[in-house]
Design an enzyme around this catalytic site. Structure first.
Site, mmCIF file in Angstrom:
data_model
loop_
_atom_site.group_PDB
_atom_site.id
_atom_site.type_symbol
_atom_site.label_atom_id
_atom_site.label_comp_id
_atom_site.label_asym_id
_atom_site.label_seq_id
_atom_site.Cartn_x
_atom_site.Cartn_y
_atom_site.Cartn_z
ATOM 1 N N GLY A 179 5.606 36.162 3.985
ATOM 2 C CA GLY A 179 5.618 34.835 4.631
ATOM 3 C C GLY A 179 6.085 33.789 3.429
ATOM 4 N N SER A 226 8.990 32.011 3.288
ATOM 5 C CA SER A 226 9.845 31.011 3.683
ATOM 6 C C SER A 226 9.579 29.596 3.557
ATOM 7 C CB SER A 226 10.132 31.100 5.228
ATOM 8 O OG SER A 226 9.170 30.642 6.109
ATOM 9 N N VAL A 270 4.104 40.956 9.570
ATOM 10 C CA VAL A 270 3.239 42.008 8.720
ATOM 11 C C VAL A 270 2.231 42.505 9.932
ATOM 12 C CG1 VAL A 270 3.433 40.342 6.653
ATOM 13 C CG2 VAL A 270 1.717 39.960 8.380
ATOM 14 N N TYR A 280 -10.797 32.836 11.405
ATOM 15 C CA TYR A 280 -9.980 32.753 10.220
ATOM 16 C C TYR A 280 -10.743 33.196 8.960
ATOM 17 C CZ TYR A 280 -7.265 30.635 6.467
ATOM 18 O OH TYR A 280 -6.427 30.399 5.270
ATOM 19 N N LYS A 312 -10.581 36.500 6.265
ATOM 20 C CA LYS A 312 -10.210 36.135 4.819
ATOM 21 C C LYS A 312 -11.668 37.133 4.146
ATOM 22 C CE LYS A 312 -6.555 33.713 4.721
ATOM 23 N NZ LYS A 312 -5.156 34.696 4.404
ATOM 24 N N ILE A 339 -4.774 23.311 0.373
ATOM 25 C CA ILE A 339 -3.413 23.030 -0.096
ATOM 26 C C ILE A 339 -2.354 22.448 0.952
ATOM 27 C CG2 ILE A 339 -1.543 24.426 -1.024
ATOM 28 C CD1 ILE A 339 -4.127 25.107 -2.593
HETATM 29 P P1 NAP Z 1 2.172 28.331 6.245
HETATM 30 O O1 NAP Z 1 2.834 27.234 5.387
HETATM 31 O O2 NAP Z 1 1.902 28.431 7.494
HETATM 32 O O3 NAP Z 1 3.106 29.459 5.825
HETATM 33 C C1 NAP Z 1 2.655 30.745 6.351
HETATM 34 C C2 NAP Z 1 3.735 31.778 6.401
HETATM 35 O O4 NAP Z 1 3.555 32.948 6.957
HETATM 36 C C3 NAP Z 1 4.775 31.220 7.452
HETATM 37 O O5 NAP Z 1 6.231 31.224 6.910
HETATM 38 C C4 NAP Z 1 4.699 32.053 8.670
HETATM 39 O O6 NAP Z 1 5.882 32.013 9.500
HETATM 40 C C5 NAP Z 1 4.421 33.281 8.005
HETATM 41 N N1 NAP Z 1 3.597 34.104 9.088
HETATM 42 C C6 NAP Z 1 3.122 33.823 9.944
HETATM 43 N N2 NAP Z 1 2.827 35.063 10.460
HETATM 44 C C7 NAP Z 1 3.716 36.037 10.095
HETATM 45 C C8 NAP Z 1 3.847 37.619 10.351
HETATM 46 N N3 NAP Z 1 3.146 38.143 11.524
HETATM 47 N N4 NAP Z 1 4.563 38.068 9.618
HETATM 48 C C9 NAP Z 1 5.077 37.647 8.293
HETATM 49 N N5 NAP Z 1 5.065 36.206 8.096
HETATM 50 C C10 NAP Z 1 4.209 35.221 8.822
HETATM 51 O O7 NAP Z 1 0.825 28.446 5.322
HETATM 52 P P2 NAP Z 1 0.451 28.420 3.818
HETATM 53 O O8 NAP Z 1 -0.381 27.116 3.740
HETATM 54 O O9 NAP Z 1 1.609 28.483 2.794
HETATM 55 O O10 NAP Z 1 -0.442 29.553 3.740
HETATM 56 C C11 NAP Z 1 -0.159 30.868 3.037
HETATM 57 C C12 NAP Z 1 -1.362 31.501 2.763
HETATM 58 O O11 NAP Z 1 -2.316 30.945 1.895
HETATM 59 C C13 NAP Z 1 -2.068 32.166 4.095
HETATM 60 O O12 NAP Z 1 -2.539 33.617 4.174
HETATM 61 C C14 NAP Z 1 -3.246 31.146 4.207
HETATM 62 O O13 NAP Z 1 -4.288 31.686 4.995
HETATM 63 C C15 NAP Z 1 -3.422 31.103 2.624
HETATM 64 N N6 NAP Z 1 -4.199 29.487 2.464
HETATM 65 C C16 NAP Z 1 -3.856 28.461 2.962
HETATM 66 C C17 NAP Z 1 -4.516 27.431 2.369
HETATM 67 C C18 NAP Z 1 -3.881 25.976 2.832
HETATM 68 O O14 NAP Z 1 -4.746 25.146 2.669
HETATM 69 N N7 NAP Z 1 -2.701 25.743 3.045
HETATM 70 C C19 NAP Z 1 -5.839 27.544 2.077
HETATM 71 C C20 NAP Z 1 -6.484 28.824 1.703
HETATM 72 C C21 NAP Z 1 -5.680 29.964 2.002
HETATM 73 P P3 NAP Z 1 6.078 31.053 10.819
HETATM 74 O O15 NAP Z 1 6.212 29.606 10.313
HETATM 75 O O16 NAP Z 1 7.169 31.669 11.615
HETATM 76 O O17 NAP Z 1 4.578 31.165 11.233
#
Ligand code: NAP
Length: 252
Positions: free
Chosen positions: A13, A15, A66, A157, A161, A190
């Site tokens: 993930g 990108s 994934v 969700y 987790k 975040i």
């Molecule tokens: P994000 O901006 O939505 O980025 C997630 C990335 O994962 C995107 O590039 C997405 O691609 C990719 N992805 C989704 N499904 C996938 C798959 N099946 N195979 C491979 N890649 C996939 O999210 P983020 O906020 O950076 O979150 C990153 C991690 O941190 C996640 O595990 C999230 O649960 C965790 N997290 C985030 C927060 C927060 O507040 N942001 C808080 C706690 C935990 P697409 O764009 O194409 O879907």
């Protein structure tokens, strides 16, 4: 990682959001980095590759879903052919589509588990054989404080987790004798696309800023230091742990 030999990291993930920041942060720390994401994200992945190369490191790009065992194995095999090894795995890919449990569809429940929980398992299974053979490796799973506390509209969700936190504990016990550590990071709120969509309004952002001990929400870069800690020799005796990185909105 000053003084340590060059390592190859794989970030899922990668990108955008937290994954992108981790990929760039590991390159700055001296790693070559394999960046993987869904095929639809290939243009963004190419930008991340430029950041890695600007830091003087090699980038390996691969499409990877994934949740799909064949896709995971294919991408890991391709990285291993090119890079020769994967020393560090960061399981970052994740999805969140909020819904009250009363209204949650079976499809949405399954999709969240397919990506957030099965995806972690599959990537670990794919990288472990060569880590075990070399008797060394670092796995860092991006979980969430939601997995500890749970919050309305995120029951599915949060359950994924909580599963990641449990997988982290169990896998640490299963691979410790092979010199591999497995730890998790539990981000708070975040400000990525996921984080902003989840909060929904400026008012909600102000509210959570006020709740946080540090009086701000997180940026993707806030997750990088803790990831680097778990990849470095500084954390050699730490395994099976889940670290809250949340600016002080959750304390257990
Ligand atoms: P994000 O901006 O939505 O980025 C997630 C990335 O994962 C995107 O590039 C997405 O691609 C990719 N992805 C989704 N499904 C996938 C798959 N099946 N195979 C491979 N890649 C996939 O999210 P983020 O906020 O950076 O979150 C990153 C991690 O941190 C996640 O595990 C999230 O649960 C965790 N997290 C985030 C927060 C927060 O507040 N942001 C808080 C706690 C935990 P697409 O764009 O194409 O879907």
């Amino acid at each position: 990682m000053a003084g340590e030999s060059m390592k190859v990291a794989l970030v899922t993930g990668a990108s955008r959001g937290i994954g992108r920041a981790i990929a760039a942060g590991l390159a700055e720390a001296g790693c070559d980095v394999a960046i993987v994401d869904l095929p639809s994200q290939s243009a963004l992945l190419a930008e991340v590759a430029q950041d890695i190369e600007a830091a003087g490191r090699r980038a390996y790009l691969q499409p990877m879903d994934v949740s799909d065992p064949e896709s995971v194995q294919r991408a890991v095999d391709a990285v291993l052919r090119e890079a020769g090894r994967i020393d560090i795995l960061v399981n970052n890919a994740g999805i969140l589509v909020p819904s009250p449990l009363q209204d949650l569809t079976v499809d949405s429940w399954d999709r969240h588990f397919d990506v957030n929980a099965r995806g972690v398992l599959l990537a670990c299974q794919a990288v472990l054989p060569q880590m075990r053979a070399r008797k060394s490796g670092r796995i860092i799973n991006i979980a969430s404080i939601a997995g500890r506390q749970g919050v309305a509209t995120q029951g599915h969700y949060a359950a994924t987790k909580a599963t990641v936190i449990t997988l982290t504990r169990v896998l640490a016990q299963e691979v410790g004798m092979d010199g591999i550590t497995v730890n998790a990071i539990c981000p708070g709120i975040i400000l990525t696309e996921m984080g902003k969509n989840n909060l929904g309004s400026e008012e909600a952002i102000r509210h959570w800023e006020n709740v946080a001990a540090l009086k701000r929400l997180g940026n993707p870069e806030d997750i990088v230091g803790p990831v680097r800690f778990f990849t470095s020799d500084e954390s050699a005796f730490v395994t099976g742990q889940s670290l809250n990185v949340c600016g002080g909105i959750y304390f257990h």
